[in-house]
Design a protein around this motif. Structure first.
Motif, short mmCIF file in Angstrom:
data_model
loop_
_atom_site.label_atom_id
_atom_site.label_comp_id
_atom_site.label_asym_id
_atom_site.label_seq_id
_atom_site.Cartn_x
_atom_site.Cartn_y
_atom_site.Cartn_z
N ALA A 183 0.83 -1.20 0.00
CA ALA A 183 0.00 0.00 0.00
C ALA A 183 0.87 1.25 0.00
CB ALA A 183 -0.92 -0.01 1.23
N PRO A 184 0.36 2.33 -0.57
CA PRO A 184 1.15 3.58 -0.58
C PRO A 184 1.26 4.17 0.83
CG PRO A 184 -1.07 3.98 -1.38
CD PRO A 184 -0.94 2.49 -1.23
N GLY A 185 2.32 4.95 1.04
CA GLY A 185 2.46 5.69 2.28
C GLY A 185 2.97 4.90 3.47
N ARG A 186 3.38 3.63 3.27
CA ARG A 186 3.79 2.84 4.41
C ARG A 186 5.25 3.06 4.79
NH1 ARG A 186 -0.96 2.70 3.66
NH2 ARG A 186 -2.38 1.17 4.54
N ALA A 187 6.07 3.52 3.87
CA ALA A 187 7.49 3.79 4.14
C ALA A 187 7.90 5.07 3.43
CB ALA A 187 8.35 2.62 3.67
N PRO A 188 8.88 5.78 3.97
CA PRO A 188 9.39 6.96 3.28
C PRO A 188 9.92 6.59 1.90
CG PRO A 188 10.16 6.89 5.56
CD PRO A 188 9.52 5.57 5.29
N ASP A 189 10.00 7.58 1.01
CA ASP A 189 10.46 7.34 -0.36
C ASP A 189 11.81 6.62 -0.37
OD1 ASP A 189 8.24 8.59 -1.31
OD2 ASP A 189 9.22 10.51 -1.74
N GLY A 190 11.87 5.54 -1.15
CA GLY A 190 13.11 4.79 -1.31
C GLY A 190 13.38 3.79 -0.20
N LYS A 191 12.62 3.86 0.89
CA LYS A 191 12.84 2.95 2.01
C LYS A 191 11.82 1.82 1.98
CE LYS A 191 15.10 6.35 4.96
NZ LYS A 191 15.22 6.89 6.33
N GLY A 192 12.04 0.79 2.79
CA GLY A 192 11.17 -0.37 2.79
C GLY A 192 10.60 -0.67 4.16
N LEU A 193 9.53 -1.45 4.16
CA LEU A 193 8.91 -1.90 5.41
C LEU A 193 8.47 -3.34 5.22
CD1 LEU A 193 7.86 -1.18 8.28
CD2 LEU A 193 5.69 -0.53 7.20
N ILE A 194 9.03 -4.25 6.04
CA ILE A 194 8.68 -5.66 5.98
C ILE A 194 8.12 -6.08 7.34
CG2 ILE A 194 9.59 -8.01 5.84
CD1 ILE A 194 11.47 -7.16 3.73
N THR A 195 7.02 -6.81 7.32
CA THR A 195 6.41 -7.30 8.56
C THR A 195 6.34 -8.81 8.53
OG1 THR A 195 5.08 -5.28 8.78
CG2 THR A 195 4.39 -7.20 10.06
N LEU A 196 6.81 -9.45 9.59
CA LEU A 196 6.77 -10.90 9.73
C LEU A 196 5.60 -11.27 10.64
CD1 LEU A 196 9.66 -13.38 10.25
CD2 LEU A 196 7.75 -13.40 11.85
N TYR A 197 4.75 -12.18 10.17
CA TYR A 197 3.58 -12.65 10.91
C TYR A 197 3.75 -14.11 11.29
CZ TYR A 197 1.06 -8.52 9.17
OH TYR A 197 0.66 -7.23 8.88
N TRP A 198 3.45 -14.44 12.54
CA TRP A 198 3.44 -15.83 12.98
C TRP A 198 2.00 -16.31 13.15
CZ3 TRP A 198 7.13 -12.89 16.12
CH2 TRP A 198 8.47 -13.20 15.85
N PRO A 199 1.74 -17.61 12.95
CA PRO A 199 0.40 -18.14 13.24
C PRO A 199 0.14 -18.17 14.75
CG PRO A 199 1.90 -19.91 12.64
CD PRO A 199 2.64 -18.63 12.41
N THR A 200 -1.08 -18.47 15.11
CA THR A 200 -1.53 -18.36 16.50
C THR A 200 -0.68 -19.15 17.47
OG1 THR A 200 -3.82 -17.85 15.91
CG2 THR A 200 -3.45 -18.90 18.05
N HIS A 201 -0.37 -20.41 17.17
CA HIS A 201 0.36 -21.24 18.13
C HIS A 201 1.72 -20.62 18.47
CE1 HIS A 201 -2.76 -24.14 18.05
NE2 HIS A 201 -2.51 -24.60 16.84
N THR A 202 2.43 -20.14 17.47
CA THR A 202 3.72 -19.50 17.73
C THR A 202 3.51 -18.16 18.42
OG1 THR A 202 4.65 -20.56 15.76
CG2 THR A 202 5.85 -18.68 16.68
N SER A 203 2.51 -17.40 17.98
CA SER A 203 2.25 -16.10 18.59
C SER A 203 1.94 -16.22 20.07
CB SER A 203 1.08 -15.41 17.87
OG SER A 203 1.44 -15.05 16.55
N GLU A 204 1.18 -17.24 20.44
CA GLU A 204 0.84 -17.43 21.85
C GLU A 204 2.09 -17.73 22.69
OE1 GLU A 204 -1.67 -17.00 23.73
OE2 GLU A 204 -3.23 -16.55 22.27
N LYS A 205 3.01 -18.50 22.14
CA LYS A 205 4.23 -18.83 22.87
C LYS A 205 5.11 -17.60 23.11
CE LYS A 205 4.50 -23.58 21.12
NZ LYS A 205 5.28 -24.52 20.26
N LEU A 206 5.06 -16.67 22.16
CA LEU A 206 5.94 -15.50 22.22
C LEU A 206 5.25 -14.25 22.75
CD1 LEU A 206 7.59 -15.85 18.67
CD2 LEU A 206 8.50 -16.69 20.84
N TYR A 207 3.95 -14.29 22.90
CA TYR A 207 3.13 -13.10 23.11
C TYR A 207 3.59 -12.24 24.29
CZ TYR A 207 -1.16 -10.35 22.51
OH TYR A 207 -2.05 -9.35 22.26
#
Length: 456
Positions: free
Chosen positions: A332-356
């Motif tokens: 989507a537009p507007g998520r990072a400044p010009d020329g820069k990047g944004l990466i998001t890592l998502y875990w499923p529920t079982h892993t998320s619960e262990k780390l939450y």
């Protein structure tokens, strides 16, 4: 705490309270206000949007709950237009990547053509995939964001359906990654409802979004409404031709307000606790409703990777537990400044619960290890200039085999003439559009009830 008192601003016969300023509650309030009612929204948090929220960090915008807005969200598009927010949206990315054997296989709006040529699946699996396409098409318009009870044949486990209609390869490289990335839950625990809706409404379509983040819509609606923040609803009770809502305000004072009607637009289990006289079948359905948990880590990058996909599905056959990677600057537009990047890592529920509940530093370290082991973006760690850990619990309502029958029993138990109505994404596909649609349905039903019960 102050003693209970009755608040009587406006005419009680035209006053409506909405519990919850998520997109379900805000859409209900907007439509009720358009119908001529005096509406106030009571929200326990200090912000609006619920799971449709955007955070800003060092010039980056991170959508912490809802992220994908497909063009198939027709109800949302209409609401955006009616609220005068059309100028705030732009077309956004539409390319998905599926990882297999270290290679990313990409798909976009021309999905059928790419499926014919992709090496993600064998020729045998491509033929079997036609069965899923045919079954999804057979459900047709009944597969909607309004009500899942119209598709009882979808009340089948993903495992059973795979055994009956597909094969193991399709389960490993399509069904499982779709479940893990859209709902943050493994298909072993889900019904086919989720897969049908994902395949029918998201894959092979275009997307839209706002440079300001997905929160543009709830904020845009809230600007046109009376929203009381840090106001917690305690109970909602109907009696005669009115509804009494008990709540505490931002200072802790308790109030009892008598109004014409109320929309309860909070997560299912919470809704069951607010309405003491809720019919038993609906209370049972909402009380037992399961939600996924989402824990994700966003990395702001000084330079963007050379990857066109907006989302990369990593099946558990490729990585233990499976996970998802969103390249937000492509999404989507507007998520990072010009020329820069944004990466998001998502875990499923079982892993998320262990780390939450771990400290952010430990969660971030785990995310970096996972990214490094995937080896998709060599040298990424040296480009990180911002990190943000986001937690969402509850996240997405999950349907299991039997959920549709339970929902049907719950809906049948509700009195259509009640001045208390429910709104939430638990009536259909767990998404912002389903929540929004339910809010509009709640507003319409409450309007009909109040008009029918007006004295001559």
């Amino acid at each position: 705490m102050n003693g209970p008192r009755t608040h009587s601003s406006g005419s009680p016969s035209h006053k409506i309270l909405v519990a919850g300023a998520g997109i379900a509650g805000l859409s209900a309030a907007f439509r009720l206000q358009r119908a001529g009612y005096d509406v106030s929204v009571l929200e326990s948090a200090s912000h609006v949007g619920g799971r449709m929220r955007t955070e800003e960090a060092e010039g980056y915008r991170i959508d912490t709950g809802a992220a994908m807005l497909p063009d198939s969200y027709h109800q949302m598009r209409r609401l955006i237009h009616d609220a005068g927010l059309t100028q705030e949206v732009r077309p956004s990315g539409d390319v998905y990547g599926f990882l297999r054997d270290g290679r990313i296989h990409r798909f976009g709006k021309r999905l059928p053509l790419r499926l014919l040529t992709t090496r993600l699946l064998s020729a045998r699996s491509k033929v079997r995939l036609l069965r899923l396409a045919a079954d999804t098409r057979r459900l047709g318009d009944r597969l909607s964001f309004r009500d899942l009870t119209t598709v009882p044949e979808a009340d089948e486990s993903c495992i059973a359906y795979t055994d009956r209609r597909l094969n193991q390869e399709l389960f490993d490289y399509l069904i499982e990654p779709l479940s893990t990335n859209y709902y943050f839950a493994p298909p072993d625990e889900l019904s086919m409802t989720h897969v049908y809706l994902a395949a029918g409404s998201a894959l092979g379509t275009g997307y839209f979004n706002s440079p300001d983040g997905v929160v543009f819509l709830p904020r845009g609606l809230a600007r046109q409404l009376d929203v009381r923040h840090r106001t917690k609803v305690l109970s909602v009770e109907e009696g005669g031709n009115s509804v009494v809502v008990t709540y505490t305000d931002h200072a802790g004072g308790e109030h009892r307000e008598t109004v014409a009607g109320c929309v309860i637009a909070v997560p299912g289990p919470q809704a069951a606790g607010l309405w003491p006289a809720m019919p038993a079948p609906m209370r049972s359905y909402l009380s037992r409703l399961r939600y996924s948990t989402c824990l994700h880590v966003s990395f702001g990058l000084s330079a963007r990777p050379r990857e066109p996909a907006m989302w990369i599905f990593v099946p558990r056959r490729e990585y233990p537990g499976g996970l998802g990677l969103c390249l937000d600057h492509n999404r989507a537009p507007g998520r990072a400044p010009d020329g820069k990047g944004l990466i998001t890592l998502y875990w499923p529920t079982h892993t998320s619960e262990k780390l939450y509940d771990l400290p952010d530093a430990e969660v971030t370290a785990r995310a970096l290890r996972d990214l490094d082991r995937l080896n998709l973006f060599p040298g990424l760690a040296q480009r990180i200039e911002m990190t943000r850990v986001s937690r969402c619990r509850p996240c997405v309502p999950l349907t299991h085999p039997g959920s549709i029958a339970e929902l049907n029993d719950g809906l049948r138990s509700l009195d259509r003439s009640s001045r208390i109505v429910l709104a939430g994404d638990y009536f259909s596909f767990g998404s912002t559009n389903a929540a929004l649609t339910s809010g509009e349905i709640a507003a319409s039903r409450l309007t009909v009830t109040l008009e029918a019960q007006q004295p001559n």
